[in-house]
Design a protein around this motif. Structure first.
Motif, PDB file in Angstrom:
ATOM      1  N   MET A  61       0.822  -1.203   0.000  1.00  0.00           N
ATOM      2  CA  MET A  61       0.000   0.000   0.000  1.00  0.00           C
ATOM      3  C   MET A  61       0.860   1.259   0.000  1.00  0.00           C
ATOM      4  N   SER A  84       3.822   1.602  -1.275  1.00  0.00           N
ATOM      5  CA  SER A  84       4.571   1.756  -2.516  1.00  0.00           C
ATOM      6  C   SER A  84       3.693   2.137  -3.704  1.00  0.00           C
ATOM      7  N   ILE A  85       2.422   1.684  -3.730  1.00  0.00           N
ATOM      8  CA  ILE A  85       1.618   1.916  -4.937  1.00  0.00           C
ATOM      9  C   ILE A  85       0.380   2.775  -4.713  1.00  0.00           C
ATOM     10  N   ALA A  86       0.048   3.087  -3.454  1.00  0.00           N
ATOM     11  CA  ALA A  86      -1.211   3.806  -3.227  1.00  0.00           C
ATOM     12  C   ALA A  86      -1.041   5.047  -2.361  1.00  0.00           C
ATOM     13  N   LEU A  87      -0.574   4.877  -1.138  1.00  0.00           N
ATOM     14  CA  LEU A  87      -0.508   5.989  -0.181  1.00  0.00           C
ATOM     15  C   LEU A  87       0.905   6.072   0.397  1.00  0.00           C
ATOM     16  N   TYR A  92      -6.935   4.072   6.251  1.00  0.00           N
ATOM     17  CA  TYR A  92      -6.273   4.760   5.147  1.00  0.00           C
ATOM     18  C   TYR A  92      -7.102   5.955   4.689  1.00  0.00           C
ATOM     19  N   TRP A 110      -6.014   9.733   3.921  1.00  0.00           N
ATOM     20  CA  TRP A 110      -6.331  10.291   2.604  1.00  0.00           C
ATOM     21  C   TRP A 110      -6.987  11.664   2.719  1.00  0.00           C
ATOM     22  N   ILE A 160      -6.233  -1.474  -2.264  1.00  0.00           N
ATOM     23  CA  ILE A 160      -5.534  -1.094  -3.492  1.00  0.00           C
ATOM     24  C   ILE A 160      -6.488  -0.426  -4.473  1.00  0.00           C
ATOM     25  N   PHE A 202      -7.687   3.207  -3.390  1.00  0.00           N
ATOM     26  CA  PHE A 202      -6.760   4.327  -3.282  1.00  0.00           C
ATOM     27  C   PHE A 202      -5.711   4.379  -4.389  1.00  0.00           C
ATOM     28  N   SER A 203      -5.815   3.501  -5.376  1.00  0.00           N
ATOM     29  CA  SER A 203      -4.782   3.487  -6.406  1.00  0.00           C
ATOM     30  C   SER A 203      -5.362   3.096  -7.759  1.00  0.00           C
ATOM     31  N   PHE A 224      -3.190   1.930  -9.877  1.00  0.00           N
ATOM     32  CA  PHE A 224      -2.070   1.103 -10.318  1.00  0.00           C
ATOM     33  C   PHE A 224      -2.512  -0.132 -11.110  1.00  0.00           C
ATOM     34  N   ARG A 279      -3.486   0.952 -14.592  1.00  0.00           N
ATOM     35  CA  ARG A 279      -2.288   1.415 -15.296  1.00  0.00           C
ATOM     36  C   ARG A 279      -1.386   0.247 -15.663  1.00  0.00           C
TER      37      ARG A 279
END
Length: 316
Positions: free
Chosen positions: A144, A146-149, A182, A186, A221, A224-225, A227, A230
């Motif tokens: 989380m 590394s890729i979201a928050l 989270y 946020w 994930i 909040f992302s 990723f 993508r």
């Protein structure tokens, strides 16, 4: 006088509650004398004697305890939101019913709140648990971060102290399939984090199963992302480039007349790989679509079956 509301989700915690409530009442003496307390305990559809144990606590401290009985099990995060909606304190804390988080840390958290900090996080510097449970928690929060928050503290957290303003924002969002803690980060409020070592559970058996942990990871994930979407796009581009070069290669062989009727193994491997990628991509997109559908239906996060409190209590 500031009022502190302590919110505790309960699910099959009949053995924990007497110990937990005793420690919380003893912990009151560590606070300044002007602080008043409110305990909001939420029975999240337990089928054991959790509710009866909670009612015994209410009977012992009728002026400061409120019990919410939910109609069914909705998960600890939704149960916490229910507790937040019914809490009346100027500041609030969320703590688990199994006493793995040290309640005495709330005194330091209260001190930061008095300084104007609206969100204080107790983050796990380490855990007394071992094995798969500890490993999964570490992977979860590193993923989380590394890729979201990237601004969440290391080690993960579910022990928080926050202002009523933060509570109103979270309750107002009514966000589904998300991560409550989270979501607090946020919102964007500056926060202070206090590292601590999470205790090993001594009483009862955790109902936080691997299935629930995996669902929380997926929910967090996707909530909040972008990723995963993508990653699908990038992988599609890479596969397209690889296919283009391979097409040029086949055309070249055809031109020079060096192509043979071979390649069944290669063809099947490529076909299986691309098909698997397509199914994974459809699954990820389906997860996003389902969450959109779930939000548009606007079903309640929880249904409160009953509220137990004393008529004398200064509660909402």
């Amino acid at each position: 006088m500031p009022k502190l509301s302590i919110i505790i989700p309960c699910y099959y915690n009949e053995e924990n509650i007497p110990v937990t409530t005793r420690e919380l009442i003893a912990n009151e003496t560590l606070f300044p004398p002007e602080v008043t307390f409110e305990y909001v305990l939420v029975d999240d559809g337990s089928k054991d004697k959790t509710l009866q144990t909670l009612l015994a606590f209410r009977d012992a401290y009728p002026d400061k305890v409120r019990i919410l009985e939910l109609a069914g099990n909705v998960g600890s995060y939704n149960a916490i939101v229910a507790g937040m909606e019914y809490a009346t304190g100027d500041c609030m804390a969320i703590i688990t019913a199994d006493m793995q988080d040290p309640p005495e840390l709330m005194v330091q958290m209260y001190g930061y709140w008095k300084q104007g900090i609206k969100l204080i996080i107790g983050n796990r510097q380490d855990r007394e648990e071992t094995g798969l449970q500890k490993w999964f928690a570490e992977v979860f929060h590193k993923t989380m971060k590394s890729i979201a928050l990237p601004n969440i503290p290391d080690g993960g957290f579910d022990f928080v102290f926050f202002d009523r303003q933060v509570c109103e924002h979270v309750v107002g969002l009514q966000e589904r399939n998300s991560n409550l803690f989270y979501l607090m980060v946020w919102l964007g409020y500056p926060y202070v984090n206090i590292p601590y070592v999470r205790r090993k559970r001594e009483i009862g058996k955790s109902r936080w199963t691997l299935k629930k942990k995996i669902k929380l990871l997926i929910d967090s994930i996707l909530a909040f992302s972008f990723f995963p979407i993508r990653a699908i796009s990038v992988m599609g581009i890479l596969l397209g480039i690889g296919a283009l070069f391979y097409a040029f290669y086949i055309i070249g062989l055809k031109i020079v007349g060096d192509i043979e009727v071979e390649g069944w193994t290669t063809l099947m491997l490529v076909l299986l790989f691309v098909s698997a990628f397509q199914m994974i991509a459809l699954g990820i997109i389906g997860e996003y679509v389902w969450r959109g559908l779930d939000a548009t239906r606007k079903r309640p996060l929880y249904v409160v079956k009953d509220v137990y409190q004393s008529e004398k209590a200064n509660l909402k």
